[in-house]
Design an enzyme around this catalytic site. Structure first.
Site, mmCIF file in Angstrom:
data_model
loop_
_atom_site.group_PDB
_atom_site.id
_atom_site.type_symbol
_atom_site.label_atom_id
_atom_site.label_comp_id
_atom_site.label_asym_id
_atom_site.label_seq_id
_atom_site.Cartn_x
_atom_site.Cartn_y
_atom_site.Cartn_z
ATOM 1 C CB CYS A 112 -0.951 -0.008 1.187
ATOM 2 S SG CYS A 112 -1.836 -1.552 1.303
ATOM 3 C CG HIS A 252 -3.366 2.876 1.962
ATOM 4 N ND1 HIS A 252 -3.908 2.455 0.769
ATOM 5 C CD2 HIS A 252 -3.413 1.806 2.808
ATOM 6 C CE1 HIS A 252 -4.253 1.191 0.883
ATOM 7 N NE2 HIS A 252 -3.968 0.772 2.101
ATOM 8 C CG ASN A 282 -6.787 -1.306 1.395
ATOM 9 O OD1 ASN A 282 -6.082 -0.961 0.450
ATOM 10 N ND2 ASN A 282 -6.296 -1.717 2.547
HETATM 11 N N1 ACO Z 1 -18.341 -9.127 9.553
HETATM 12 C C1 ACO Z 1 -18.794 -9.431 10.785
HETATM 13 N N2 ACO Z 1 -17.994 -9.762 11.804
HETATM 14 C C2 ACO Z 1 -16.680 -9.800 11.553
HETATM 15 C C3 ACO Z 1 -16.135 -9.490 10.295
HETATM 16 C C4 ACO Z 1 -17.021 -9.151 9.271
HETATM 17 N N3 ACO Z 1 -16.620 -8.832 8.023
HETATM 18 N N4 ACO Z 1 -14.799 -9.606 10.377
HETATM 19 C C5 ACO Z 1 -14.499 -9.964 11.622
HETATM 20 N N5 ACO Z 1 -15.636 -10.081 12.337
HETATM 21 C C6 ACO Z 1 -15.801 -10.447 13.747
HETATM 22 C C7 ACO Z 1 -14.627 -11.241 14.272
HETATM 23 O O1 ACO Z 1 -14.801 -12.607 13.975
HETATM 24 C C8 ACO Z 1 -14.700 -10.959 15.740
HETATM 25 O O2 ACO Z 1 -15.699 -11.773 16.298
HETATM 26 P P1 ACO Z 1 -15.494 -12.394 17.776
HETATM 27 O O3 ACO Z 1 -15.385 -11.212 18.689
HETATM 28 O O4 ACO Z 1 -16.715 -13.213 17.956
HETATM 29 O O5 ACO Z 1 -14.204 -13.174 17.687
HETATM 30 C C9 ACO Z 1 -15.221 -9.520 15.796
HETATM 31 O O6 ACO Z 1 -15.810 -9.248 14.512
HETATM 32 C C10 ACO Z 1 -14.141 -8.502 16.051
HETATM 33 O O7 ACO Z 1 -13.054 -8.813 15.176
HETATM 34 P P2 ACO Z 1 -11.780 -7.940 15.169
HETATM 35 O O8 ACO Z 1 -10.833 -8.433 14.111
HETATM 36 O O9 ACO Z 1 -11.277 -7.795 16.561
HETATM 37 O O10 ACO Z 1 -12.417 -6.571 14.680
HETATM 38 P P3 ACO Z 1 -11.833 -5.124 14.801
HETATM 39 O O11 ACO Z 1 -12.762 -4.309 15.578
HETATM 40 O O12 ACO Z 1 -10.377 -5.126 15.144
HETATM 41 O O13 ACO Z 1 -11.950 -4.664 13.278
HETATM 42 C C11 ACO Z 1 -10.608 -4.421 11.319
HETATM 43 C C12 ACO Z 1 -11.283 -5.405 12.254
HETATM 44 C C13 ACO Z 1 -11.662 -3.577 10.643
HETATM 45 C C14 ACO Z 1 -9.846 -5.189 10.238
HETATM 46 C C15 ACO Z 1 -9.657 -3.552 12.170
HETATM 47 O O14 ACO Z 1 -8.774 -4.346 12.899
HETATM 48 C C16 ACO Z 1 -8.901 -2.610 11.350
HETATM 49 O O15 ACO Z 1 -9.446 -1.634 10.901
HETATM 50 N N6 ACO Z 1 -7.602 -2.870 11.150
HETATM 51 C C17 ACO Z 1 -6.830 -2.154 10.191
HETATM 52 C C18 ACO Z 1 -6.727 -3.081 9.058
HETATM 53 C C19 ACO Z 1 -6.569 -2.375 7.796
HETATM 54 O O16 ACO Z 1 -7.000 -1.254 7.578
HETATM 55 N N7 ACO Z 1 -5.899 -3.067 6.909
HETATM 56 C C20 ACO Z 1 -5.646 -2.586 5.662
HETATM 57 C C21 ACO Z 1 -4.305 -1.960 5.646
HETATM 58 S S1 ACO Z 1 -3.170 -3.118 5.240
HETATM 59 C C22 ACO Z 1 -3.157 -3.030 3.636
HETATM 60 O O17 ACO Z 1 -3.638 -2.077 3.099
HETATM 61 C C23 ACO Z 1 -2.671 -4.233 2.921
#
Ligand code: ACO
Length: 325
Positions: A112, A252, A282
């Site tokens: 990215c 990004h 993304n």
């Molecule tokens: N729909 C519904 N529930 C979901 C989904 C989904 N799509 N994905 C995960 N969950 C669930 C999980 O299973 C988990 O359930 P549990 O509590 O029963 O175990 C719950 O939601 C919380 O999961 P987390 O992974 O802890 O969710 P979080 O609040 O951290 O959000 C996210 C996840 C959005 C990916 C967050 O961590 C984030 O924004 N991280 C940054 C990642 C990012 O932006 N990456 C891209 C940059 S890297 C690149 O560009 C290559």
């Protein structure tokens, strides 16, 4: 003494639009979960085009809408982690298709942060005085790197491409300051596309790693919110200006919650950030140039405006740049 001037912005995304509701029919998720956690409502996903098709469209438009001919292009760089082939490079496919027969061409893989790295490389080529015109493209078909049964990743990404045309110039400088870095110690935070050893001389059973993109979302969140404000402050210091001098920050387009934290840390209004991740998701190396092309088309980028572009992602890598339009 030569510098680089950006003389064109273009983008291309596939026509097929996939909403959060569409995804909820494939994996257990909802529009509410995706939108509140990421800010994404929909994304464009390829049905029949590959990364080079997107990039060729961008390259053709950059030439068509400029007064520079294809033969006068000296450099084609494509930033991508989802090239059509491991070899040849996507840049070579683009170079051939757009008729840039005098250009050198290569891909770079910086996830990215790739577009900002590629822009920096092209800038150095042009500053050498040896080369005159460069096409720099970010292009991705992330949909082919995703596990479509993994709801934690497949909802986040989209496909598309964007790029700029740069020309060497003696009286105008578009690339004013930059901060490009990597932290390879944390490479396992985001991985994808593992190629396993496979030859008849291997004696032990090889553990086949997952090919698909995997990431530790929380770690990415923490890394981005810590690194991006620091990187932006670094280039402001280098250029001896403040955020008041900046018209837009184009991050990004990974996640609106990351941008909210970055804005808070920089003590700057969220309005200063240009976001279109709601529409495209993304798109990795393509996200910043797609945003720039959209801003250019909307008339948001005026000559002399100073903007900051900032990428962050796998590697881990990050890259910020101060640009003068
Ligand atoms: N729909 C519904 N529930 C979901 C989904 C989904 N799509 N994905 C995960 N969950 C669930 C999980 O299973 C988990 O359930 P549990 O509590 O029963 O175990 C719950 O939601 C919380 O999961 P987390 O992974 O802890 O969710 P979080 O609040 O951290 O959000 C996210 C996840 C959005 C990916 C967050 O961590 C984030 O924004 N991280 C940054 C990642 C990012 O932006 N990456 C891209 C940059 S890297 C690149 O560009 C290559």
């Amino acid at each position: 003494m030569f510098s680089s001037k950006i003389v064109g912005f273009e983008s291309y995304v596939p026509a097929n639009i996939v909403t959060n509701d569409d995804l909820s029919k494939i994996v257990e998720t909802s529009d509410e979960w995706i939108y509140t956690r990421t800010g994404i409502s929909k994304r464009c996903l390829s049905t029949n085009e590959n990364t080079s098709d997107f990039a060729i469209n961008v390259g053709k438009k950059l030439i068509e809408n400029s007064n520079i001919s294809a033969e006068d292009i000296d450099i084609v760089i494509v930033a991508t982690i989802t090239s059509d082939y491991l070899t040849p490079s996507t840049a070579c496919i683009v170079q051939g298709a757009i008729g840039a027969k005098n250009a050198l061409a290569f891909d770079i893989n910086v996830a990215c942060s790739g577009f900002v790295y590629a822009l920096s490389i092209a800038d150095k080529f042009l500053k050498s005085g040896i080369y005159k015109n460069a096409i720099v493209i970010g292009a991705e078909t992330l949909s082919k790197l995703l596990d479509w049964s993994d709801r934690s990743t497949c909802v986040l990404f989209g496909d598309g491409s964007g790029g700029v045309l740069l020309t060497a110039c003696e009286d105008y400088n578009s690339i004013i300051a930059e901060d490009l870095k990597a932290n390879g110690v944390s490479w396992q935070t985001i991985t994808g596309g593992k190629l396993n050893n496979n030859n008849p001389f291997i004696k032990e059973e090889i553990q086949k790693d997952n090919f698909y993109l995997q990431m530790n979302g929380r770690e990415v969140f923490n890394f981005a919110t810590k690194t991006v404000p620091k990187s932006i402050n670094t280039i402001l210091e280098k250029a001896n200006i403040t955020l008041d001098d900046i018209k837009y920050i184009v991050p990004h387009q990974a996640n609106s919650r990351i941008v909210e934290v970055v804005a808070k840390k920089l003590k700057v209004s969220l309005d200063k950030f240009y976001l279109n991740l709601q529409t495209y998701g993304n798109t990795s190396a393509a996200s910043i140039p797609i945003a720039l092309a959209e801003m250019s088309e909307k008339g948001l980028l005026q000559k002399g405006d100073k903007i900051i572009i900032t990428g962050f992602g796998a590697g881990l890598t990050w890259a910020s740049m101060l640009i003068q339009i």
